[in-house]
Design a protein around this motif. Structure first.
Motif, mmCIF file in Angstrom:
data_model
loop_
_atom_site.group_PDB
_atom_site.id
_atom_site.type_symbol
_atom_site.label_atom_id
_atom_site.label_comp_id
_atom_site.label_asym_id
_atom_site.label_seq_id
_atom_site.Cartn_x
_atom_site.Cartn_y
_atom_site.Cartn_z
ATOM 1 N N GLY A 199 0.798 -1.226 0.000
ATOM 2 C CA GLY A 199 0.000 0.000 0.000
ATOM 3 C C GLY A 199 0.829 1.273 0.000
ATOM 4 O O GLY A 199 0.282 2.362 -0.102
ATOM 5 N N SER A 200 2.154 1.143 0.114
ATOM 6 C CA SER A 200 2.994 2.346 0.105
ATOM 7 C C SER A 200 3.309 2.748 -1.330
ATOM 8 O O SER A 200 3.131 1.967 -2.263
ATOM 9 N N TRP A 201 3.772 3.993 -1.494
ATOM 10 C CA TRP A 201 3.973 4.569 -2.821
ATOM 11 C C TRP A 201 5.447 4.732 -3.136
ATOM 12 O O TRP A 201 6.269 4.991 -2.270
ATOM 13 N N ASN A 202 5.744 4.677 -4.444
ATOM 14 C CA ASN A 202 7.096 4.879 -4.950
ATOM 15 C C ASN A 202 7.020 5.707 -6.231
ATOM 16 O O ASN A 202 6.147 5.470 -7.059
ATOM 17 N N ASP A 203 7.923 6.681 -6.383
ATOM 18 C CA ASP A 203 7.951 7.398 -7.665
ATOM 19 C C ASP A 203 8.648 6.515 -8.697
ATOM 20 O O ASP A 203 9.598 5.806 -8.380
ATOM 21 N N LYS A 204 8.148 6.531 -9.921
ATOM 22 C CA LYS A 204 8.564 5.575 -10.939
ATOM 23 C C LYS A 204 8.523 6.242 -12.302
ATOM 24 O O LYS A 204 7.742 7.156 -12.530
ATOM 25 N N LYS A 205 9.338 5.753 -13.224
ATOM 26 C CA LYS A 205 9.253 6.229 -14.606
ATOM 27 C C LYS A 205 7.881 5.889 -15.175
ATOM 28 O O LYS A 205 7.291 4.879 -14.821
ATOM 29 N N CYS A 206 7.405 6.729 -16.088
ATOM 30 C CA CYS A 206 6.036 6.589 -16.599
ATOM 31 C C CYS A 206 5.901 5.570 -17.731
ATOM 32 O O CYS A 206 4.796 5.279 -18.172
ATOM 33 N N ASN A 207 7.040 5.043 -18.202
ATOM 34 C CA ASN A 207 6.978 4.123 -19.346
ATOM 35 C C ASN A 207 6.995 2.658 -18.926
ATOM 36 O O ASN A 207 7.041 1.770 -19.757
ATOM 37 N N MET A 208 6.982 2.385 -17.615
ATOM 38 C CA MET A 208 6.934 1.008 -17.139
ATOM 39 C C MET A 208 5.510 0.479 -17.310
ATOM 40 O O MET A 208 4.560 1.251 -17.392
ATOM 41 N N HIS A 209 5.365 -0.839 -17.361
ATOM 42 C CA HIS A 209 4.018 -1.408 -17.455
ATOM 43 C C HIS A 209 3.556 -1.811 -16.068
ATOM 44 O O HIS A 209 4.189 -2.630 -15.406
ATOM 45 N N ARG A 210 2.477 -1.198 -15.633
ATOM 46 C CA ARG A 210 1.913 -1.437 -14.302
ATOM 47 C C ARG A 210 0.424 -1.740 -14.437
ATOM 48 O O ARG A 210 -0.204 -1.416 -15.431
ATOM 49 N N LEU A 211 -0.120 -2.358 -13.399
ATOM 50 C CA LEU A 211 -1.539 -2.726 -13.376
ATOM 51 C C LEU A 211 -2.402 -1.467 -13.532
ATOM 52 O O LEU A 211 -2.128 -0.436 -12.925
ATOM 53 N N THR A 212 -3.428 -1.581 -14.364
ATOM 54 C CA THR A 212 -4.375 -0.481 -14.542
ATOM 55 C C THR A 212 -5.501 -0.623 -13.526
ATOM 56 O O THR A 212 -6.225 -1.627 -13.551
ATOM 57 N N ILE A 213 -5.628 0.342 -12.625
ATOM 58 C CA ILE A 213 -6.768 0.400 -11.702
ATOM 59 C C ILE A 213 -7.435 1.754 -11.901
ATOM 60 O O ILE A 213 -6.780 2.786 -11.790
ATOM 61 N N CYS A 214 -8.732 1.719 -12.213
ATOM 62 C CA CYS A 214 -9.470 2.951 -12.453
ATOM 63 C C CYS A 214 -10.376 3.260 -11.276
ATOM 64 O O CYS A 214 -10.720 2.378 -10.507
ATOM 65 N N GLU A 215 -10.741 4.522 -11.164
ATOM 66 C CA GLU A 215 -11.760 4.902 -10.173
ATOM 67 C C GLU A 215 -12.920 5.570 -10.874
ATOM 68 O O GLU A 215 -12.746 6.236 -11.901
ATOM 69 N N PHE A 216 -14.093 5.352 -10.328
ATOM 70 C CA PHE A 216 -15.336 5.900 -10.897
ATOM 71 C C PHE A 216 -16.153 6.545 -9.797
ATOM 72 O O PHE A 216 -16.039 6.165 -8.640
#
Length: 126
Positions: free
Chosen positions: A109-126
Motif C-alpha cells: 500500500g505504500s507509494w514509490n515514484d517511478k518512470k512513466c513508461n513502465m508497465h503497471r496494473l491499470t486500476i481505475c476509479e469511478f
C-alpha cells in the motif's frame, strides 16, 4: 477497447475502484480509464488507499496512481493539478529527483515514484 469490469471491484466512500488485470504504461492506463468514464485510481485517504491496495495484492502487481510530478516545482500533485491531501510514500521515497514522474503502489500500500513508461496494473476509479 472499453475497460471490461470483469476484474475486481472495491468500493471506498463514494468511489468505486476497478481493474481488468491489464498492465500498461501510465499514459495508456490513464487513457483506458478515461475511455471507461473514470480516471486512474487516486487515493485521497487511508480507506481509498486500502481499497486500491486490495486490488494490487489480488493481482500481485504494482499499479500506477493518478499522481504525477510537476514539471517545474518537483512537487507531486493529483493528475488534476491539485496538491496532494494525503500521501503514503514508502521509506526514502520519492527519490527520483525529476526522473521518475509517475507514482506506483507497492503490494503493502505504500507509494514509490517511478518512470512513466513502465508497465503497471491499470486500476481505475469511478
Amino acid at each position: 477497447s472499453v475497460l471490461a469490469l470483469n476484474g475486481k471491484i472495491r468500493k471506498a466512500g463514494k468511489k468505486i475502484f476497478a481493474s481488468n488485470g491489464k498492465k500498461a504504461d501510465f499514459a495508456s492506463a490513464l487513457k483506458s480509464c478515461e475511455e471507461a468514464g473514470g480516471t486512474l485510481a487516486t487515493p485521497m485517504n487511508e480507506e481509498e488507499n486500502k481499497a486500491i491496495m486490495d486490488i494490487v495484492r489480488q493481482y500481485k502487481q504494482y499499479a500506477y496512481l493518478g499522481i504525477k510530478e510537476c514539471e517545474d516545482s518537483g512537487q507531486f500533485t493529483y493528475i488534476t493539478g491539485m496538491p496532494l491531501s494525503y500521501t503514503k510514500w514508502h521509506q526514502h521515497e520519492p527519490n527520483g529527483k525529476g526522473k521518475e514522474k509517475c507514482v506506483e503502489m507497492y503490494t503493502d500500500g505504500s507509494w514509490n515514484d517511478k518512470k512513466c513508461n513502465m508497465h503497471r496494473l491499470t486500476i481505475c476509479e469511478f
